[in-house]
Design a protein around this motif. Structure first.
Motif, mmCIF file in Angstrom:
data_model
loop_
_atom_site.group_PDB
_atom_site.id
_atom_site.type_symbol
_atom_site.label_atom_id
_atom_site.label_comp_id
_atom_site.label_asym_id
_atom_site.label_seq_id
_atom_site.Cartn_x
_atom_site.Cartn_y
_atom_site.Cartn_z
ATOM 1 N N MET A 124 48.015 87.125 2.934
ATOM 2 C CA MET A 124 48.275 88.312 3.954
ATOM 3 C C MET A 124 49.653 89.072 3.436
ATOM 4 S SD MET A 124 49.827 87.609 7.595
ATOM 5 C CE MET A 124 48.456 86.805 8.107
ATOM 6 N N LYS A 125 49.289 90.535 3.679
ATOM 7 C CA LYS A 125 50.993 91.570 3.178
ATOM 8 C C LYS A 125 51.808 91.319 4.596
ATOM 9 C CE LYS A 125 48.035 94.591 1.324
ATOM 10 N NZ LYS A 125 47.350 96.580 1.172
ATOM 11 N N SER A 126 52.548 91.774 3.543
ATOM 12 C CA SER A 126 53.993 91.711 4.444
ATOM 13 C C SER A 126 54.784 92.682 4.386
ATOM 14 C CB SER A 126 54.744 90.138 3.777
ATOM 15 O OG SER A 126 55.640 90.361 2.794
ATOM 16 N N ALA A 127 55.219 92.718 5.585
ATOM 17 C CA ALA A 127 56.093 94.163 5.711
ATOM 18 C C ALA A 127 57.442 94.124 6.760
ATOM 19 C CB ALA A 127 55.733 94.720 6.993
ATOM 20 N N LEU A 128 58.600 94.470 6.702
ATOM 21 C CA LEU A 128 60.188 94.764 7.198
ATOM 22 C C LEU A 128 60.535 95.699 7.176
ATOM 23 C CD1 LEU A 128 63.023 93.317 8.080
ATOM 24 C CD2 LEU A 128 63.226 93.867 5.262
ATOM 25 N N ILE A 129 61.289 95.528 8.793
ATOM 26 C CA ILE A 129 61.060 96.620 9.664
ATOM 27 C C ILE A 129 62.658 96.450 9.938
ATOM 28 C CG2 ILE A 129 60.765 98.129 11.217
ATOM 29 C CD1 ILE A 129 57.643 96.313 11.569
ATOM 30 N N THR A 130 63.699 97.331 9.658
ATOM 31 C CA THR A 130 64.882 97.412 10.324
ATOM 32 C C THR A 130 65.033 98.383 11.736
ATOM 33 O OG1 THR A 130 65.747 99.934 8.873
ATOM 34 C CG2 THR A 130 66.115 97.225 8.202
ATOM 35 N N GLY A 131 65.625 97.567 12.472
ATOM 36 C CA GLY A 131 65.797 97.620 13.838
ATOM 37 C C GLY A 131 65.046 97.969 14.399
ATOM 38 N N ALA A 132 64.059 96.468 14.270
ATOM 39 C CA ALA A 132 62.631 96.931 15.248
ATOM 40 C C ALA A 132 62.704 96.009 16.535
ATOM 41 C CB ALA A 132 62.170 96.114 14.564
ATOM 42 N N ASN A 133 64.122 95.618 17.181
ATOM 43 C CA ASN A 133 64.143 94.387 18.632
ATOM 44 C C ASN A 133 63.517 95.353 19.948
ATOM 45 O OD1 ASN A 133 66.503 95.388 17.746
ATOM 46 N ND2 ASN A 133 67.330 94.929 19.947
ATOM 47 N N LYS A 134 63.913 96.732 19.583
ATOM 48 C CA LYS A 134 63.219 97.862 20.226
ATOM 49 C C LYS A 134 62.853 99.289 19.622
ATOM 50 C CE LYS A 134 67.870 99.164 21.653
ATOM 51 N NZ LYS A 134 68.581 99.578 22.656
ATOM 52 N N GLY A 135 62.198 99.846 20.872
ATOM 53 C CA GLY A 135 62.226 100.961 20.746
ATOM 54 C C GLY A 135 61.378 101.773 19.618
ATOM 55 N N ILE A 136 61.635 101.885 18.762
ATOM 56 C CA ILE A 136 59.766 102.430 17.845
ATOM 57 C C ILE A 136 60.093 101.778 17.085
ATOM 58 C CG2 ILE A 136 59.348 104.495 15.556
ATOM 59 C CD1 ILE A 136 60.951 106.518 17.127
ATOM 60 N N GLY A 137 61.244 101.267 16.401
ATOM 61 C CA GLY A 137 60.626 99.607 15.720
ATOM 62 C C GLY A 137 59.810 98.498 15.855
ATOM 63 N N PHE A 138 60.523 98.386 17.017
ATOM 64 C CA PHE A 138 59.280 98.003 17.759
ATOM 65 C C PHE A 138 58.501 97.787 17.569
ATOM 66 C CE2 PHE A 138 57.545 95.760 21.643
ATOM 67 C CZ PHE A 138 57.924 94.265 21.854
ATOM 68 N N GLU A 139 57.426 98.846 17.849
ATOM 69 C CA GLU A 139 55.992 99.569 18.708
ATOM 70 C C GLU A 139 55.747 99.667 16.815
ATOM 71 O OE1 GLU A 139 53.973 100.206 20.844
ATOM 72 O OE2 GLU A 139 55.920 99.478 21.843
ATOM 73 N N VAL A 140 55.979 99.537 15.904
ATOM 74 C CA VAL A 140 55.864 99.880 14.114
ATOM 75 C C VAL A 140 55.428 98.403 14.313
ATOM 76 C CG1 VAL A 140 56.390 99.904 11.919
ATOM 77 C CG2 VAL A 140 56.780 101.841 13.484
ATOM 78 N N ALA A 141 56.399 97.550 14.664
ATOM 79 C CA ALA A 141 56.117 95.809 14.271
ATOM 80 C C ALA A 141 55.048 95.461 14.826
ATOM 81 C CB ALA A 141 57.333 95.145 15.372
ATOM 82 N N LYS A 142 54.943 95.714 15.769
ATOM 83 C CA LYS A 142 53.371 95.493 16.541
ATOM 84 C C LYS A 142 51.991 96.277 16.261
ATOM 85 C CE LYS A 142 52.881 97.149 20.830
ATOM 86 N NZ LYS A 142 52.553 97.502 22.481
ATOM 87 N N ALA A 196 51.370 93.939 13.096
ATOM 88 C CA ALA A 196 50.807 92.740 13.502
ATOM 89 C C ALA A 196 49.612 92.283 13.731
ATOM 90 C CB ALA A 196 52.162 92.296 14.365
ATOM 91 N N GLN A 197 49.180 94.406 14.570
ATOM 92 C CA GLN A 197 47.671 93.144 14.670
ATOM 93 C C GLN A 197 47.015 94.030 13.122
ATOM 94 O OE1 GLN A 197 48.622 96.973 17.626
ATOM 95 N NE2 GLN A 197 48.940 95.292 19.552
ATOM 96 N N LYS A 198 47.341 94.784 12.428
ATOM 97 C CA LYS A 198 46.932 95.283 11.074
ATOM 98 C C LYS A 198 46.838 93.684 10.433
ATOM 99 C CE LYS A 198 45.946 99.919 12.013
ATOM 100 N NZ LYS A 198 44.913 100.142 12.304
ATOM 101 N N GLY A 199 47.486 92.341 10.958
ATOM 102 C CA GLY A 199 46.913 91.450 10.022
ATOM 103 C C GLY A 199 47.888 90.781 8.527
ATOM 104 N N PHE A 200 49.083 92.345 8.823
ATOM 105 C CA PHE A 200 50.498 91.936 8.496
ATOM 106 C C PHE A 200 51.140 90.556 8.815
ATOM 107 C CE2 PHE A 200 49.591 96.321 7.396
ATOM 108 C CZ PHE A 200 50.345 96.476 6.045
ATOM 109 N N PHE A 201 52.241 90.297 8.087
ATOM 110 C CA PHE A 201 53.114 89.110 8.128
ATOM 111 C C PHE A 201 54.111 90.058 8.881
ATOM 112 C CE2 PHE A 201 56.736 86.143 8.642
ATOM 113 C CZ PHE A 201 56.377 85.229 9.166
ATOM 114 N N VAL A 202 54.720 90.542 9.661
ATOM 115 C CA VAL A 202 55.863 90.804 9.995
ATOM 116 C C VAL A 202 57.193 90.144 9.849
ATOM 117 C CG1 VAL A 202 57.031 92.857 11.949
ATOM 118 C CG2 VAL A 202 54.439 92.577 10.768
#
Length: 241
Positions: free
Chosen positions: A1-19, A22-28
């Motif tokens: 499983m690929k993994s991704a780190l997103i900074t500032g991701a608890n809300k807003g755009i970062g939160f949507e990128v995290a979602k 994750a839907q695409k199969g990454f461990f976020v």
């Protein structure tokens, strides 16, 4: 499983990128300066059935925080440098202080440098590493150069100049990684309805998240060392990525 780190991701755009990732199969790894806020964001995503995600305390302005986050991760395929601050409005080339610049640059520029350099060794071990730096159309020097065009914002010099610096960092980073599998790009998410803009804008967080995720998901024929602002400068319909 690929993994991704997103900074500032608890809300807003970062939160949507995290979602999306994750839907695409990454461990976020959902980076958040305040761990409790990050954990609350993760619980929202888990309630939607997304279990391949965890909160990570990460204050991009703190080297010790960045170092601790690095120790918590053993492999990484994707880095999205999303954390950013505006620095208050309005800003003035004549009156904004050096301290104001320092504060904004510490997150928008130096924070990106800290995080990128801390995680570059892990990314180099990935088969298809990707770095996306979240920028803005407001950083465009060519657009701003028409000083008599009042439709283009020129009242946010601290924020705008920080993102112009980020764009230059992105180009140089891509250049140094040009003979590798890396794809490194800067992306404007558009004028997005989040806390950052007082919930004003022409794009939803979901639309903005898709714009960022698109450049995470580019294949080996995709671009690198480029700046994209699809809301203002749409890509051709036949783009191969």
């Amino acid at each position: 499983m690929k993994s991704a780190l997103i900074t500032g991701a608890n809300k807003g755009i970062g939160f949507e990128v995290a979602k999306i990732l994750a839907q695409k199969g990454f461990f976020v790894y959902l980076g958040s300066r305040n761990l409790a806020n990050g954990q609350a964001a993760v619980e929202k995503l888990k309630a939607q059935g997304l279990t391949n995600i965890t909160a990570l305390q990460l204050d991009v302005t703190s080297q010790s925080s960045v170092d601790a986050a690095r120790k918590a991760i053993s492999s990484l395929d994707v880095l999205v440098n999303n954390a950013g601050i505006a620095g208050g409005f309005e800003q003035s080339a004549l009156t904004s202080t050096a301290d104001q610049y320092q504060q904004v640059y510490d997150t928008n520029v130096f924070g990106v440098v800290r995080v990128t350099q801390a995680f570059i060794d892990l990314l180099k071990n990935a088969p298809e590493p990707r770095i996306v730096n979240v920028s803005t159309a407001m950083a465009s020097l060519s657009a701003a150069a028409d000083i008599f065009n009042d439709n283009y914002p020129k009242r946010y010099v601290v924020y705008q100049s920080s993102k112009s610096a980020l764009n230059m960092y992105t180009v140089n980073l891509a250049y140094e990684l040009r003979d590798t599998a890396f794809k490194v790009n800067a992306v404007c998410p558009g004028y997005t309805q989040t806390d950052f803009t007082g919930h004003q804008g022409t794009s939803t967080p979901e639309e903005a998240g898709q714009r960022i995720a698109k450049y995470v998901l580019v294949g080996q024929n995709g671009p690198t060392g480029q700046y994209f602002s699809e809301e203002y400068f749409p890509a051709p319909a036949n783009c191969p990525w």
